[in-house]
Design a protein around this motif. Structure first.
Motif, mmCIF file in Angstrom:
data_model
loop_
_atom_site.group_PDB
_atom_site.id
_atom_site.type_symbol
_atom_site.label_atom_id
_atom_site.label_comp_id
_atom_site.label_asym_id
_atom_site.label_seq_id
_atom_site.Cartn_x
_atom_site.Cartn_y
_atom_site.Cartn_z
ATOM 1 N N UNK A 187 -18.292 -4.659 -0.452
ATOM 2 C CA UNK A 187 -18.061 -4.059 0.862
ATOM 3 C C UNK A 187 -16.608 -4.138 1.319
ATOM 4 N N UNK A 188 -15.687 -4.104 0.388
ATOM 5 C CA UNK A 188 -14.299 -3.841 0.685
ATOM 6 C C UNK A 188 -13.490 -4.992 1.229
ATOM 7 N N UNK A 189 -12.297 -4.636 1.704
ATOM 8 C CA UNK A 189 -11.301 -5.621 2.106
ATOM 9 C C UNK A 189 -11.776 -6.507 3.252
ATOM 10 N N UNK A 190 -12.606 -5.974 4.132
ATOM 11 C CA UNK A 190 -13.105 -6.740 5.279
ATOM 12 C C UNK A 190 -14.542 -7.193 5.040
ATOM 13 N N UNK A 191 -14.843 -7.555 3.813
ATOM 14 C CA UNK A 191 -16.196 -7.841 3.344
ATOM 15 C C UNK A 191 -16.975 -8.810 4.229
ATOM 16 N N UNK A 192 -18.140 -8.352 4.706
ATOM 17 C CA UNK A 192 -19.054 -9.229 5.445
ATOM 18 C C UNK A 192 -19.665 -10.266 4.520
ATOM 19 N N UNK A 193 -19.867 -9.892 3.254
ATOM 20 C CA UNK A 193 -20.428 -10.854 2.285
ATOM 21 C C UNK A 193 -19.454 -12.002 2.072
ATOM 22 N N UNK A 194 -18.191 -11.682 1.873
ATOM 23 C CA UNK A 194 -17.185 -12.727 1.670
ATOM 24 C C UNK A 194 -17.109 -13.640 2.896
ATOM 25 N N UNK A 195 -17.125 -13.057 4.082
ATOM 26 C CA UNK A 195 -17.053 -13.858 5.306
ATOM 27 C C UNK A 195 -18.277 -14.744 5.466
ATOM 28 N N UNK A 197 -19.975 -16.064 3.151
ATOM 29 C CA UNK A 197 -19.836 -17.171 2.197
ATOM 30 C C UNK A 197 -18.784 -18.183 2.641
ATOM 31 N N UNK A 198 -17.930 -17.797 3.560
ATOM 32 C CA UNK A 198 -16.820 -18.666 3.940
ATOM 33 C C UNK A 198 -15.741 -18.707 2.881
ATOM 34 N N UNK A 199 -15.742 -17.712 1.988
ATOM 35 C CA UNK A 199 -14.752 -17.678 0.902
ATOM 36 C C UNK A 199 -13.441 -17.106 1.422
ATOM 37 N N UNK A 200 -12.331 -17.650 0.977
ATOM 38 C CA UNK A 200 -11.024 -17.243 1.489
ATOM 39 C C UNK A 200 -10.115 -16.754 0.363
ATOM 40 N N UNK A 201 -9.353 -15.736 0.683
ATOM 41 C CA UNK A 201 -8.358 -15.228 -0.248
ATOM 42 C C UNK A 201 -7.196 -16.209 -0.380
ATOM 43 N N UNK A 202 -6.576 -16.205 -1.562
ATOM 44 C CA UNK A 202 -5.301 -16.878 -1.765
ATOM 45 C C UNK A 202 -4.336 -15.845 -2.333
ATOM 46 N N UNK A 305 -15.519 -15.551 -8.139
ATOM 47 C CA UNK A 305 -16.245 -14.332 -7.797
ATOM 48 C C UNK A 305 -17.757 -14.527 -7.845
ATOM 49 N N UNK A 306 -18.188 -15.749 -8.170
ATOM 50 C CA UNK A 306 -19.618 -16.061 -8.135
ATOM 51 C C UNK A 306 -19.851 -17.239 -7.205
ATOM 52 N N UNK A 307 -20.824 -17.081 -6.302
ATOM 53 C CA UNK A 307 -21.226 -18.138 -5.385
ATOM 54 C C UNK A 307 -22.746 -18.210 -5.432
ATOM 55 N N UNK A 308 -23.268 -19.012 -6.373
ATOM 56 C CA UNK A 308 -24.716 -19.085 -6.547
ATOM 57 C C UNK A 308 -25.275 -17.755 -7.011
#
Length: 539
Positions: A187-195, A197-202, A305-308
């Motif tokens: 779901x792109x740069x503003x991913x709801x899935x990433x948010x 998960x609490x995953x953060x870009x570096x 790129x994998x969280x469970x």
């Protein structure tokens, strides 16, 4: 102000499933969050493996504007597997040249290397809306029984539970909860899935911001990449121009530090900048605006790129600058790497350790793309005075000193291999003086039986046997190896590309990367290599 429409957008009504006490009554194999090109590619790739999915897309149609505007030959090889490459080649515009200018003086003429033996050209310009539409057409025509698309469905929350994932989904006609064995966030740069998960870009965010604008204009300029540094129409900054089919042109131009992005993106300001540049280059034909957007360059990635049971791909997992056509194309390679591994695990054909190789392989590739893209971004938008000084020196010398011109090369994207992958079985690589090494993508080429190699890759393993010993086919059948066996001539064109001799064997992964190669191999060696791969590289 009216904008020209060149694409017939189909609008889709919101899809709400049958629910019981607010829950979707279907337990899904895979939920794909995000119905852009990467999400559709996940669904198509899984369907080719026999795995069903539901795609949740918040919008009511395919995307607006050119967005990702260029695909590479490697992406076309991936699209070939699901029937998307052919319509892209009909609508797309191949190109093989580039020109760079310092102010108004040409300082570099670039010729993009082509592979005459390959099925596809190196670079093809096409707007993203067409790509998404052709993927949607393929889903409808070929995989309607395995792929459900739910338009106007937005993921609001996500929870991992025993054996799966729950998603809370909102629609204009109500909300519900969905359960799936696996989730892929695309779901792109503003991913709801990433948010969630609490995953953060570096990585690095660049200060430079760009306007992307499409226009319709008749012009005899040939297709190619044109880049201006410090042109009078955009002093102190850069401007890029690309041609698409149907008299459509794409501008990408950098905003200066003293410009307010909110003001700069207003149509009247964008159109004045375009008018000024067209006048500068002697283009006087009437033109009309099509689409305008604002963009910021970044080199960012997740570290995993994998969280469970949740996986991420494309811009949800990483962001790279547009310079070098690495955005959508790297997303397609994420998908190509991921879907067969996930499918093999889901079908019980592989250990979950195989899925754990997705992150190290694709993070390595992302960092390589970022390394090259950073060089391009720093040249296009110098992040500090020292970089700006160096760029001015290079551009000033390039016209008279050919050796300097290579520093202006935009470094167009090439496929990144996986030299350090845990799956690589490279014991015999040293015996070859040419051909792709373990971990690197196959080289396409024509086959004596017709067609090209890219048309025969996947969905399982492929064995390329050059002048094979007569027993090999029988051995493969006797051991019940579910592989595609291609019998090839070592002295033919493709044999030369692979440094083949009588008895040479290449084993190709379902994603088209070389798993192993031998000067001589029997079915037992092939079976052992496949088993080792399916166990994630360790038994």
């Amino acid at each position: 102000m009216e904008f020209v429409s060149y694409f017939d957008y189909e609008k889709f009504a919101p899809v709400v499933p049958k629910t019981l006490q607010g829950r979707d009554q279907t337990r899904h194999q895979v939920a794909v969050v995000g119905g852009g090109p990467v999400g559709f590619a996940v669904a198509l790739g899984l369907a080719r493996q026999g795995i069903s999915s539901v795609v949740l897309e918040a919008d009511d149609s395919v995307c607006l504007g050119s967005r990702a505007g260029c695909v590479t030959s490697r992406t076309l090889e991936i699209f070939e597997q699901t029937g998307v490459a052919e319509p892209i080649m009909r609508q797309g515009l191949p190109w093989a040249e580039g020109w760079s200018y310092y102010r108004t003086e040409e300082v570099l003429h670039l010729e993009v290397p082509q592979d005459p033996a390959a099925r596809f050209p190196r670079l093809v310009n096409i707007q993203q809306c067409y790509i998404e539409q052709y993927m949607l057409d393929s889903i409808r025509a070929n995989y309607a029984d395995l792929i459900e698309i739910r338009w106007q469905n937005r993921m609001e929350a996500m929870r991992q539970v025993d054996g799966g994932v729950e998603l809370d989904v909102s629609t204009p006609e109500g909300s519900y909860t969905l359960s799936a064995d696996w989730v892929v966030g695309t779901d792109g740069a503003h991913s709801a899935v990433r948010k969630a998960l609490g995953a953060r870009f570096v990585g690095t965010r660049y200060d430079g911001q760009y306007i992307i604008a499409d226009i319709k204009m008749k012009s005899e300029l040939p297709a190619g990449r044109r880049a201006w540094f410090d042109p009078p129409s955009n002093p102190g900054a850069t401007l890029l121009l690309h041609k698409h089919r149907d008299d459509l042109w794409r501008f990408d131009y950098q905003l200066r530090e003293d410009e307010d992005p909110e003001e700069a993106v207003k149509p009247e300001n964008v159109l004045e900048r375009i008018r000024s540049h067209l006048e500068l280059i002697g283009e006087h034909a009437p033109w009309e605006p099509v689409w305008i957007s604002l963009y910021r360059a970044s080199c960012l990635t997740l570290e995993s790129y994998r969280h469970g049971r949740v996986l991420l791909a494309g811009d949800a997992a990483h962001l790279v600058p547009i310079f070098g056509v690495r955005g959508l194309n790297s997303g397609m390679e994420d998908v190509n790497n991921l879907v067969w591994k996930l499918a093999f695990v889901m079908k019980g054909q592989a250990s979950e350790k195989l899925l754990d190789t997705y992150t190290p392989e694709r993070v390595f590739a992302t960092r390589e793309n970022m390394r090259h893209a950073s060089k391009s971004a720093e040249f296009m938008a110098p992040p500090a005075p020292a970089f700006a000084l160096m760029r001015s020196a290079v551009l000033g010398l390039a016209a008279d000193h050919p050796w300097v011109r290579r520093l202006i090369d935009p470094r167009q994207s090439t496929t990144v291999g996986y030299p350090t992958s845990p799956l690589n079985q490279s014991a015999e690589d040293a015996a070859f003086s040419a051909g792709p090494r373990s971990g690197f993508a196959f080289l396409d080429g024509p086959l004596p039986q017709g067609g090209h190699l890219c048309q025969h890759i996947g969905p399982g393993f492929t064995v390329m046997a050059f002048d094979p010993v007569p027993e090999l086919a029988a051995q493969v059948t006797a051991q019940n190896l579910h592989v595609k066996l291609l019998k090839l001539d070592a002295k033919g064109e493709i044999g030369q590309r692979y440094d083949a001799q009588a008895g040479t064997v290449y084993l190709i992964r379902p994603d088209g990367n070389v798993l192993a190669r031998w000067r001589h191999a029997d079915a037992s060696a092939i079976a052992q290599a496949i088993e080792l791969c399916c166990q994630g590289g360790s038994l």
